[in-house]
Design a protein around this motif. Sequence first.
Motif, short mmCIF file in Angstrom:
data_model
loop_
_atom_site.label_atom_id
_atom_site.label_comp_id
_atom_site.label_asym_id
_atom_site.label_seq_id
_atom_site.Cartn_x
_atom_site.Cartn_y
_atom_site.Cartn_z
N LEU A 33 0.86 -1.25 -0.14
CA LEU A 33 0.06 -0.09 0.00
C LEU A 33 0.84 1.24 0.08
CD1 LEU A 33 -2.84 -0.67 2.51
CD2 LEU A 33 -3.14 -0.32 -0.06
N LEU A 34 0.47 2.24 -0.41
CA LEU A 34 0.85 3.60 -0.31
C LEU A 34 0.37 4.15 0.76
CD1 LEU A 34 0.35 5.31 -3.86
CD2 LEU A 34 2.21 4.66 -2.79
N LEU A 35 1.47 4.80 1.73
CA LEU A 35 0.87 5.64 2.65
C LEU A 35 0.15 6.91 2.53
CD1 LEU A 35 3.79 4.81 5.03
CD2 LEU A 35 1.87 3.54 4.72
N THR A 36 0.13 7.36 1.33
CA THR A 36 -0.03 8.69 0.94
C THR A 36 -1.19 8.69 -0.23
OG1 THR A 36 2.24 9.47 1.66
CG2 THR A 36 0.59 11.02 0.77
N ARG A 37 -2.14 9.45 -0.11
CA ARG A 37 -3.13 9.38 -1.07
C ARG A 37 -3.51 10.80 -1.46
NH1 ARG A 37 -8.63 10.75 0.35
NH2 ARG A 37 -8.67 11.09 2.62
N ASP A 38 -3.87 11.34 -2.60
CA ASP A 38 -4.48 12.57 -2.88
C ASP A 38 -5.74 12.94 -2.17
OD1 ASP A 38 -2.35 12.90 -4.33
OD2 ASP A 38 -3.51 12.57 -6.26
N ALA A 39 -5.92 14.14 -1.65
CA ALA A 39 -7.38 14.47 -0.97
C ALA A 39 -8.32 14.80 -2.11
CB ALA A 39 -6.99 15.42 -0.04
N ASN A 277 -3.00 19.15 -0.27
CA ASN A 277 -4.12 18.36 -0.95
C ASN A 277 -3.65 16.95 -0.70
OD1 ASN A 277 -6.76 18.28 -2.04
ND2 ASN A 277 -5.72 17.66 -4.19
N GLN A 278 -3.25 16.58 0.09
CA GLN A 278 -2.91 14.84 0.44
C GLN A 278 -3.32 14.59 1.87
OE1 GLN A 278 1.23 14.46 -1.08
NE2 GLN A 278 0.15 13.56 -2.74
N PHE A 279 -3.44 13.28 2.11
CA PHE A 279 -3.51 12.78 3.35
C PHE A 279 -2.54 11.40 3.58
CE2 PHE A 279 -7.42 15.16 3.36
CZ PHE A 279 -7.36 15.59 4.69
N ASN A 290 9.20 7.82 0.29
CA ASN A 290 9.43 8.58 -0.90
C ASN A 290 8.18 8.34 -1.71
OD1 ASN A 290 10.61 9.77 -3.16
ND2 ASN A 290 12.63 8.85 -2.42
N ALA A 291 7.46 9.43 -2.10
CA ALA A 291 6.23 9.46 -3.04
C ALA A 291 5.34 8.49 -2.36
CB ALA A 291 6.69 9.10 -4.36
N GLY A 292 5.07 8.65 -1.09
CA GLY A 292 4.30 7.73 -0.51
C GLY A 292 4.73 6.42 -0.32
N SER A 359 5.99 13.35 -2.82
CA SER A 359 4.81 12.66 -3.27
C SER A 359 4.39 13.58 -4.45
CB SER A 359 3.82 12.72 -2.16
OG SER A 359 3.55 13.65 -1.06
N ASN A 360 3.37 13.36 -4.93
CA ASN A 360 2.69 14.14 -6.12
C ASN A 360 2.64 15.37 -5.93
OD1 ASN A 360 2.28 11.50 -7.32
ND2 ASN A 360 0.00 12.06 -7.41
N GLY A 361 3.05 16.34 -6.83
CA GLY A 361 2.91 17.69 -6.64
C GLY A 361 4.35 18.16 -6.14
C1 LIG Z 1 -0.26 10.58 -7.51
O1 LIG Z 1 -1.30 10.77 -8.60
C2 LIG Z 1 -1.62 9.73 -9.35
C3 LIG Z 1 -2.14 10.17 -10.57
O2 LIG Z 1 -3.11 11.26 -10.10
C4 LIG Z 1 -2.33 8.74 -8.62
O3 LIG Z 1 -2.63 7.54 -9.12
C5 LIG Z 1 -1.43 8.28 -7.38
O4 LIG Z 1 -2.33 7.65 -6.24
C6 LIG Z 1 -1.03 9.54 -6.69
N1 LIG Z 1 0.13 9.27 -5.57
C7 LIG Z 1 0.03 9.90 -4.20
C8 LIG Z 1 0.95 9.05 -3.46
O5 LIG Z 1 -0.89 10.59 -3.93
#
Ligand SMILES: *[C@@H]1O[C@H](CO)[C@@H](O)[C@H](O)[C@H]1NC(C)=O
Length: 596
Positions: A33-39, A277-279, A290-292, A359-361
């Motif tokens: 699993l990623l630990l980070t996600r977009d909000a 914009n992330q959690f 690194n990048a979640g 992470s993203n962004g």
């Molecule tokens: C980064 O963005 C991609 C595409 O929008 C998304 O699939 C991914 O879950 C995001 N990763 C994180 C760590 O937010």
Amino acid sequence: MLWWIYLLLVSQALATLPSGGYAPGTISCPGGLLLTRDASELSPSEKDWLAVRHAVADPQLAAFLKAANMSDFDVDSFLADKHINIALTFSGGGLRAMYCGAGQLNALDLRSSGNSPLKGILQASTYVAGLSGGSWLVGSLALQNFQSVEDILSQGKLWDSSGSVIRPYRFNVVENTLQFTRIGFDILAKQAAFFLTSITDIWGRALSHQLFNTFDHDGRAVTYSDIAASADFKAGKFPFPIVVADGRAPGTTILNFNSTVFEVNPFEIGSWDPSLNQFSQLRYLGTKVNAGVPHGKCYAGFDNAGFIVGTSSSLFNQLLVQMDQSVLPPVLKKLLDIGTLPLSLEDVAYYDPNPFFSSNGSTSIQKAQRLTLVDGGEDTQNVPLTPFLHSARDVDVLIVNDNSNDRHGWPDGTSLVSTYQRQFTPQGKDAPFPYVPGQSSFRNLNLTAKPTFFGCDAKNLSSLTNNIYDVPLVVYMANRPFTYWSNTSTFKLSYTKDQRQGVIANGYQVNSREEGKLDSEWAACVGCAIIRRQQERNGQDQSDQCKRCFQKYCWNGEIYQGEDLGDNFTPDGITKGATFFNGDNTKGIHDGGDSL
Ligand SMILES: *[C@@H]1O[C@H](CO)[C@@H](O)[C@H](O)[C@H]1NC(C)=O
Ligand SMILES: *[C@@H]1O[C@H](CO)[C@@H](O)[C@H](O)[C@H]1NC(C)=O
Ligand SMILES: *[C@@H]1O[C@H](CO)[C@@H](O)[C@H](O)[C@H]1NC(C)=O
Ligand SMILES: *[C@@H]1O[C@H](CO)[C@@H](O)[C@H](O)[C@H]1NC(C)=O
Ligand SMILES: *[C@@H]1O[C@H](CO)[C@@H](O)[C@H](O)[C@H]1NC(C)=O
Ligand SMILES: *[C@@H]1O[C@H](CO)[C@@H](O)[C@H](O)[C@H]1NC(C)=O
């Protein structure tokens, strides 16, 4: 003898979490699993939990609305196909805010012994949030399965502020020294596990003595994410508890509307603001990512409950800097050494490693190795409102309990004004908030003297947002003297039992409207506010009773233009506001100015 105590303390402090100490310890990483996600939406965990909570809260809301004596309104058919989300919010303001808030909350609690017309709203609510002093209330309760305020007070263990955070055992120098020695070893243990510490670690540990002392060693090993694992939370028995803090760039002291508002909830830490914009999953805080993606071993235990509410209230770090440091062990003296400590670091809490690193962004938060958070009220939004202004949360009504010190220890709407203004900045553009007037209108139009509703008519919000029905209606209830001068100083951290009881009892009068004596329709009027957005979505008209209530409690758009007379309470009862008491702390007198 001393060396023996020393050894005992070292061995206790070094026991690492998840096996019992303050320092984070290693656990296995969640598989794949990623630990980070977009909000962009609610977390899957929150969504699952909401379904459980609604099954519990919806019947409670129905019961409240039925008991509220609303005329021309059929509760069951109205609630048949929609969940109403109520969010309770508690402002900062130190122990004053915590105790005023406790009284206000008690007036909303079905279990309270009095006859508050608003009893049951706590049981019907989906969310509850606190910031700084308000986070002490919310955090302490959430880790006690939301025991009632009255039970906590009668058991007499928690919330004992007869000593202070700085001197928990009052004048017992030996006990005070031992307490700070234990805290010193906790800090050493976290450092020994290679985590950066700050004054907030000391503050959080010291604060825990009043908030979490039902657990071993004042909750040394108790984390905020433990709430998610508790049986009562999982069964949806109490609202979703959120703590708010602000992000601040390293080396700076200024916070403004560009600051990032962070929330910590039992599942996650993060922000809805464009600057992040992330959690990130709260339990794994302390894990290098690194990048979640976890980079090396996973850690747990970083989100110590005292550290989380200590972060939200880090403004109080300065009390430690100023305290008599003779009782402190060397490790704490070193952390507190202002000679080596720039002002910009006094109130920070380090979240290092940064869970959002790379992470993203490419915002400055995502580029930083270290996340630095500070007191949630430092951006002048002293009520934790922003988590509920994002459409994903779908909140219908915000119950605002404002115990800020805006003027003479009383609130004057500053918090609401700030949150209102922030929506016109890049950071606030997705957080629409109803129109409110300036502070002079709050003071001179009696908007803090009795409860006031804002955003009563969604159709009037169309110049703020296209999604007018997503903007919650605001029920604003401000600290005000009914039976006690509850405007004690924010930095007063020692209360006798009588003082504490005085402040709590006054808060109860604020929200219960003197158990309905000031308005026999008070429960019905709050009911009208709770159902309003859904009625508007349905295109339903209000009953005559609700129209009458809105006439009474809604701000009608008036802006005060006259001379600022202030809310001039004086002990002999001369007041420009609505409610005052005669100053002998025993009986309340009302002048009828609040449309009795
Ligand atoms: C980064 O963005 C991609 C595409 O929008 C998304 O699939 C991914 O879950 C995001 N990763 C994180 C760590 O937010
Ligand atoms: C509803 O009305 C009954 C009868 O008048 C009264 O006893 C009760 O207190 C009212 N309930 C509320 C919440 O105001
Ligand atoms: C906030 O940031 C914007 C640019 O992103 C800037 O134009 C504005 O001046 C900043 N506002 C404050 C109050 O710093
Ligand atoms: C409390 O309020 C009264 C009336 O406004 C004021 O005179 C007094 O100074 C305030 N006390 C504190 C501690 O701010
Ligand atoms: C209604 O909207 C106008 C702006 O269109 C605003 O100035 C006014 O304060 C609003 N009235 C209320 C009661 O919110
Ligand atoms: C506010 O309350 C005072 C005192 O009760 C009253 O004289 C005054 O008319 C009220 N002002 C408004 C705008 O209702």
